[in-house]
Design an enzyme around this catalytic site. Structure first.
Site: not given
Length: 580
Positions: A81, A122, A124, A194, A470
């Site tokens: 992202d 991540c 997706k 993240c 987000s």
């Protein structure tokens, strides 16, 4: 051991060709009849999320060989992202989820491999892996590969989410950015997703709550001993699934989906988990309305965790307090404990082995952080198919907002509306035409929300959009993913005009447009902007095939009907049985 579909007649044309290919790769002849397992690796050098996956794949190859199966590493696209959202305003991000599913099908189904172990990282990749598991219905285990060590965890000033937010706000206010590069250099201190409880860590917990990851798998520090232990246990679990012929459709059921919904409500997970869970259900052949499950179950699912960006606790502290496994233990009275898991045994049996809540970072049912849902699904005359709002944990703000609409065609136009005075306190900004079909690919509106924060308008201006925002966003009255989207024929969102009154009521779960139905019906239809930039490639294909958000935005022919949950599932079942 059941019959293996990978074992073609040894002297058939395809069987002998496979032998020639695989023997040339150094595979012993004695291994050719073993179960053949795909290690699905979404590795990429574009982002830290994926930097450690090759090492995990290599370790799993050794582990699986020792367990008596033959591993083959396959690759898929690997979106990030923060990196691959640069092109065409981030509209490649959601379509890449379904590209992952197709990548897996082409490799695994094409080669008739027997099972999969998926390295999920991540945002997706985890939903893509779970969707592929439901579609192909071969024994599968999801391995959440962990979150990155962040600057915040070292007592520094920022992680990547914080840097992103500061940069977006500075772009609006014009404040000095001299320290941003220094902050960015300290934000990410290791591989993994993240660090906050945004979409990636939320989907890792979803995988465990569904029963598709081993207990205690999420969240987990990337490259920690707990992550490596989880990977080893995942390999052993996969071999057991092959031997017992347990498949994803035995594990992903209406009951396990509801368990995952409860888990997301209890931790205040990312709103993106709604459409991803719906897509997983559709690919698995389930007829369940995940949006409605969030709306109904949100009424009696308390908030048991308050992790950044929802609250003060770091994901490291949440993990150390027991993480997803402890949340499931505390939620057990509200869960379907009879659901099975990839590790064997039931959800209830696995939850019983988790540590109890510490009452500070993770709370018990009897003493939650709050009882208002952090993920609030609303329906009404403006969103007959549903929409979603994200709220902080606990929620200190008002839960109702009524005001006149100000309609914008994209986020840039809306940001300009803040600066030129068109958008004022009390208004409801409507950013439309950026849904899965209208964008196509679903536009991002986070920059507009950050601009409201920067101008001090986050609590006095509401947002309604058919785009997405987000997982970092949980302040103010922001309602996204309105369905039907403006581009859908006759959609109320496409007919909104300036000064129409919009009423957002999170207490009653309503999103209403106060315009006489006869007047609304007489208005001209919505027209997409003539200057849309789709590139003439993947996004144009996506626009032709994508289904509405109520179907998880999966890909299937529009001529087959508005959703085709049953038809998609029937097709997958038929394909699986023919290839078994």
């Amino acid at each position: 051991m059941p019959d293996l579909r990978s074992n073609l007649p040894p002297t058939s044309a395809l069987g002998i060709a496979r032998r020639a290919q695989w023997r040339s790769l150094g595979i012993p002849a004695s291994d050719l009849s073993k179960p053949k397992v795909a290690i699905v690796n979404t590795s990429s050098e574009l982002a830290a999320c994926y930097a450690h996956l090759d090492e995990i794949a290599d370790a799993l190859k050794d582990e699986l060989r020792q367990l008596g199966v033959l591993p083959f590493e396959i690759r898929t696209t690997a979106p990030s992202d923060f990196v691959t959202s640069a092109g065409r305003a981030g509209r490649y991000i959601l379509p890449s989820r379904d590209l992952i599913v197709d990548d897996i099908e082409a490799a695994v189904e094409g080669a008739k491999l027997d099972a999969m172990i998926c390295l999920s990282s991540c945002d997706k990749t985890t939903p893509g892996h779970l969707m592929a598991a439901g579609r192909l219905n071969i024994p599968t285990v999801i391995v959440p590969c962990g979150y990155q060590h962040s600057g915040l965890a070292e007592g520094r000033e920022a992680d990547v989410e914080e840097v992103f937010l500061l940069a977006a706000m500075a772009a609006v206010t014009g404040e000095p950015t001299d320290d941003l590069e220094e902050l960015a250099d300290d934000a990410i201190l290791g591989p993994g997703v993240c660090a906050g409880l945004a979409t990636a860590n939320s989907m890792h917990i979803v995988a465990e709550a569904l029963g598709m990851a081993v207990p205690g798998a999420a969240p987990v520090r990337a490259n920690s001993e707990r992550m490596w232990d989880s990977a080893r246990r995942s390999a052993a679990a996969l071999v057991d699934l092959i031997e017992r012929d347990v498949r994803p459709r035995d594990i992903i059921t209406d009951g396990s989906v509801r368990n995952a919904v409860r888990a997301m409500l209890a931790v205040g997970g990312s709103i993106n988990t709604i459409k991803h869970l719906q897509a997983i259900a559709v690919e698995t052949g389930l007829d369940i309305d995940v949006w409605e499950e969030f709306r109904v179950l949100g009424r009696d699912t308390p908030l048991l965790a308050s992790v950044r960006p929802n609250g003060p606790w770091l994901t490291e502290q949440f993990e150390d307090a027991g993480g997803g496994a402890t949340v499931l233990r505390e939620l057990l009275p509200l869960l379907d404990g009879d659901q099975v898991t990839v590790a064997g045994g039931t959800v209830a049996e696995r939850a019983d082995a988790a540590r109890p809540a510490d009452s500070e970072i993770i709370r018990p049912l009897s003493n939650p952080f709050g009882t208002d849902p952090a993920i609030a699904v609303v329906r009404g005359t403006l969103a007959p198919g549903g929409a979603v709002a994200k709220r902080p944990v606990p929620d200190p703000g008002p839960r109702r907002f009524t005001g006149p609409a100000r309609v914008f065609a994209n986020r840039e136009e809306a940001i300009e509306g803040i600066s030129n005075g068109r958008l004022r306190e009390g208004d409801v900004a409507v950013i439309r035409g950026i849904g899965v079909s209208g964008a196509p690919g679903m536009g991002l509106t986070s920059a507009f929300i950050f601009a409201l924060h920067a101008r001090g308008l986050a609590q006095s201006v509401a947002l309604v959009t058919d785009g997405q925002f987000s997982g970092l966003v949980n302040q103010g009255m922001t309602v996204g993913e309105v369905s039907p989207e403006a581009a859908a024929p006759g959609a109320p969102l496409g007919l909104v005009q300036d000064d129409d009154i919009i009423d957002i009521d999170l207490e009653t779960g309503r999103l209403d447009l106060h315009v006489d139905p006869a007047e609304l019906a007489a208005r001209p239809p919505y027209l997409a902007p003539a200057d849309r930039d789709t590139g003439g490639g993947m996004l144009d294909q996506y626009e032709q095939l994508v289904q509405p958000l109520g179907c998880g935005a999966v890909l299937c022919p529009r001529t087959a009907g508005p959703c085709q949950k049953t038809a998609v599932g029937a097709s997958a079942v038929s394909t699986t049985s023919e290839n078994a």
